[in-house]
Motif scaffolding. Structure first.
Motif, mmCIF file in Angstrom:
data_model
loop_
_atom_site.group_PDB
_atom_site.id
_atom_site.type_symbol
_atom_site.label_atom_id
_atom_site.label_comp_id
_atom_site.label_asym_id
_atom_site.label_seq_id
_atom_site.Cartn_x
_atom_site.Cartn_y
_atom_site.Cartn_z
ATOM 1 N N VAL A 1 -5.415 7.996 10.209
ATOM 2 C CA VAL A 1 -4.347 7.088 9.812
ATOM 3 C C VAL A 1 -4.523 6.709 8.351
ATOM 4 C CG1 VAL A 1 -3.162 4.916 10.349
ATOM 5 C CG2 VAL A 1 -4.402 6.129 12.150
ATOM 6 N N LEU A 2 -3.430 6.735 7.598
ATOM 7 C CA LEU A 2 -3.461 6.206 6.242
ATOM 8 C C LEU A 2 -3.846 4.730 6.309
ATOM 9 C CD1 LEU A 2 -2.758 7.151 3.296
ATOM 10 C CD2 LEU A 2 -0.517 6.083 3.662
ATOM 11 N N LEU A 3 -4.819 4.315 5.518
ATOM 12 C CA LEU A 3 -5.324 2.936 5.608
ATOM 13 C C LEU A 3 -4.201 1.917 5.412
ATOM 14 C CD1 LEU A 3 -7.794 1.112 5.955
ATOM 15 C CD2 LEU A 3 -8.128 1.240 3.480
ATOM 16 N N GLU A 4 -3.293 2.213 4.513
ATOM 17 C CA GLU A 4 -2.171 1.299 4.289
ATOM 18 C C GLU A 4 -1.362 1.085 5.561
ATOM 19 O OE1 GLU A 4 1.754 0.870 1.361
ATOM 20 O OE2 GLU A 4 0.393 2.580 1.150
ATOM 21 N N ASP A 5 -1.219 2.135 6.382
ATOM 22 C CA ASP A 5 -0.472 2.024 7.632
ATOM 23 C C ASP A 5 -1.322 1.452 8.761
ATOM 24 O OD1 ASP A 5 1.715 3.171 6.359
ATOM 25 O OD2 ASP A 5 1.161 5.209 6.971
ATOM 26 N N PHE A 6 -2.641 1.541 8.626
ATOM 27 C CA PHE A 6 -3.546 1.021 9.654
ATOM 28 C C PHE A 6 -3.497 -0.507 9.713
ATOM 29 C CE2 PHE A 6 -7.988 -0.373 10.636
ATOM 30 C CZ PHE A 6 -8.021 0.016 11.973
ATOM 31 N N PHE A 7 -3.300 -1.143 8.571
ATOM 32 C CA PHE A 7 -3.214 -2.602 8.555
ATOM 33 C C PHE A 7 -1.864 -3.058 9.103
ATOM 34 C CE2 PHE A 7 -6.365 -2.056 5.003
ATOM 35 C CZ PHE A 7 -7.443 -2.518 5.742
ATOM 36 N N VAL A 8 -1.878 -4.137 9.863
ATOM 37 C CA VAL A 8 -0.703 -4.587 10.619
ATOM 38 C C VAL A 8 -0.201 -5.912 10.055
ATOM 39 C CG1 VAL A 8 0.121 -5.313 12.880
ATOM 40 C CG2 VAL A 8 -1.478 -3.413 12.709
ATOM 41 N N VAL B 1 -6.774 1.087 -0.414
ATOM 42 C CA VAL B 1 -5.336 1.325 -0.257
ATOM 43 C C VAL B 1 -4.771 1.918 -1.544
ATOM 44 C CG1 VAL B 1 -3.081 0.210 0.038
ATOM 45 C CG2 VAL B 1 -4.980 -0.385 1.559
ATOM 46 N N ALA B 2 -5.189 1.396 -2.695
ATOM 47 C CA ALA B 2 -4.708 1.927 -3.973
ATOM 48 C C ALA B 2 -5.108 3.386 -4.161
ATOM 49 C CB ALA B 2 -5.245 1.081 -5.125
ATOM 50 N N LEU B 3 -6.254 3.773 -3.596
ATOM 51 C CA LEU B 3 -6.752 5.138 -3.731
ATOM 52 C C LEU B 3 -6.171 6.086 -2.680
ATOM 53 C CD1 LEU B 3 -10.497 4.364 -4.493
ATOM 54 C CD2 LEU B 3 -8.884 5.490 -6.052
ATOM 55 N N GLY B 4 -5.369 5.579 -1.767
ATOM 56 C CA GLY B 4 -4.768 6.425 -0.742
ATOM 57 C C GLY B 4 -5.734 6.845 0.343
ATOM 58 N N ALA B 5 -6.705 5.988 0.669
ATOM 59 C CA ALA B 5 -7.717 6.328 1.672
ATOM 60 C C ALA B 5 -7.115 6.425 3.067
ATOM 61 C CB ALA B 5 -8.825 5.271 1.661
ATOM 62 N N ARG B 6 -7.783 7.218 3.896
ATOM 63 C CA ARG B 6 -7.461 7.329 5.312
ATOM 64 C C ARG B 6 -8.673 6.916 6.136
ATOM 65 N NH1 ARG B 6 -2.863 10.220 6.585
ATOM 66 N NH2 ARG B 6 -1.815 11.167 4.798
#
Length: 346
Positions: free
Chosen positions: A202-209, A184-189
């Motif tokens: 999907v941006l990983l940060e947005d993938f988590f609910v 998430v810190a690295l901006g992974a998708r």
């Protein structure tokens, strides 16, 4: 453990077509439910999945194995300088990969310190990101908690020493993936493929609910959908990164706190952008945005690192037994920022 059918597949489309349920959806149904005779879920490395089945937390008639699908374990540099990691790449392979160790050392550190060597050689990156929480109430069949479709989070008034200090008023789990903190810190998708050859990015940060969106799921994976790839963007010149975690035991233990820091530092030594993510702090990896703002536009020193560390705790709502985490995270954020800049005193 109940008996089940094992189906190895050769294509992503075949796997997606057979994957009728996510693990989260399947766990909201009682193991004795007649519908379990038709339920199928995906198996990657199987570390968490088989644990859940052994503990009678999950019942599925069919496991769809991804191990025979070509290309899902690749670790490759992209043309633009980013990194493409197949969801079936093992944590051990990722931690040992020369390119990852050289260009993304925080990620190599995080996955290389996860679990035991034996588990790292089997556990996959995709499975690590999709694993379910380690809350003891969630993992105990005797407690029908919110994550399993019940009506109460037992940790709120129970044993909560290892639980969340942010976003914990409805469900107090912490996200179990250390790799997710760094990614998430690295901006992974992430790339998610369906049976019709469609791909959702999907941006990983947005993938988590978070619990405010859904109390039964930690991510946005859908039935008949397979996580195939994790993509890291190219690193800008001058980027610095570090990851640190604290555990009760040095080896093979879940973190009490972990922190990933990525800093984009200009030639003048000024931090242009900061990304600070806390793990084992909230139901999803927690972006410490106030701490990030405390570093942006400033030169990184011990004083600015301390400012960021204090700011990282903004909005914390510790429970009855985990107030000690506040001091842990404040110390860990400061140390990780300084380590990213190679300023931490040895």
């Amino acid at each position: 453990m109940n008996t089940f059918a094992w189906i190895p597949v050769r294509t992503i489309g075949e796997a997606a077509a057979l994957a009728s349920n996510t693990v989260a959806d399947a766990m909201c149904v009682a193991p004795t439910d007649p519908g379990n005779a038709m339920r199928s879920v995906v198996k990657a490395g199987g570390i968490d999945l088989l644990d859940l089945m052994k503990e009678q937390m999950l019942s599925a008639a069919t496991l769809v194995s991804l191990t025979a699908i070509p290309g899902l374990a690749r670790i490759e540099e992209q043309a633009d300088g980013g990194l493409c990691v197949g969801a079936m790449a093992t944590l051990a392979d990722l931690a040992a990969h020369p390119l990852v160790r050289r260009r993304w050392p925080a990620l190599a550190n995080a996955v290389g310190g996860s679990a035991s060597p034996q588990i790292r050689h089997v556990a996959t990156l995709g499975g690590n990101l999709l694993q379910r929480p380690r809350c003891w109430y969630f993992r105990a069949a005797e407690f029908h908690c919110l994550r399993k479709g019940g009506g109460h989070c037992f940790a709120l008034d129970g044993e909560n020493a290892y639980h969340a200090i942010f976003d914990n008023r409805s469900c107090a789990i912490v996200h179990p993936s250390t790799a997710a903190t760094v990614l998430v810190a690295l901006g992974a998708r992430v790339e998610l493929a369906n049976a019709g050859a469609g791909v959702r990015r999907v941006l990983l940060e947005d993938f988590f609910v978070p619990p405010g969106r859904d109390l039964q799921r930690e991510n946005d994976l859908q039935p008949h959908e397979i996580m195939t790839t994790v993509v890291l963007p190219a690193l800008p010149p001058g980027v610095r990164m570090a990851h640190l975690k604290l555990s009760q035991k040095e080896s093979f233990d879940w973190p009490l706190a972990d922190v990933a820091v990525v800093l984009d530092v200009g030639a003048d030594g000024i931090c242009r952008r900061a990304s600070i993510v806390l793990g084992a702090a909230a139901p999803v990896p927690h972006r410490a945005k106030t701490a990030e703002a405390a570093l942006a536009g400033r030169r990184i020193t011990d004083a600015t690192a301390r400012d960021a560390a204090r700011a990282a705790l903004e909005g914390a709502t510790p429970l009855t037994q985990n107030t000690y985490k506040l001091a842990l995270f404040e110390t860990l954020v400061r140390r990780t920022v300084l380590q990213a800049m190679d300023l931490e005193k040895k």
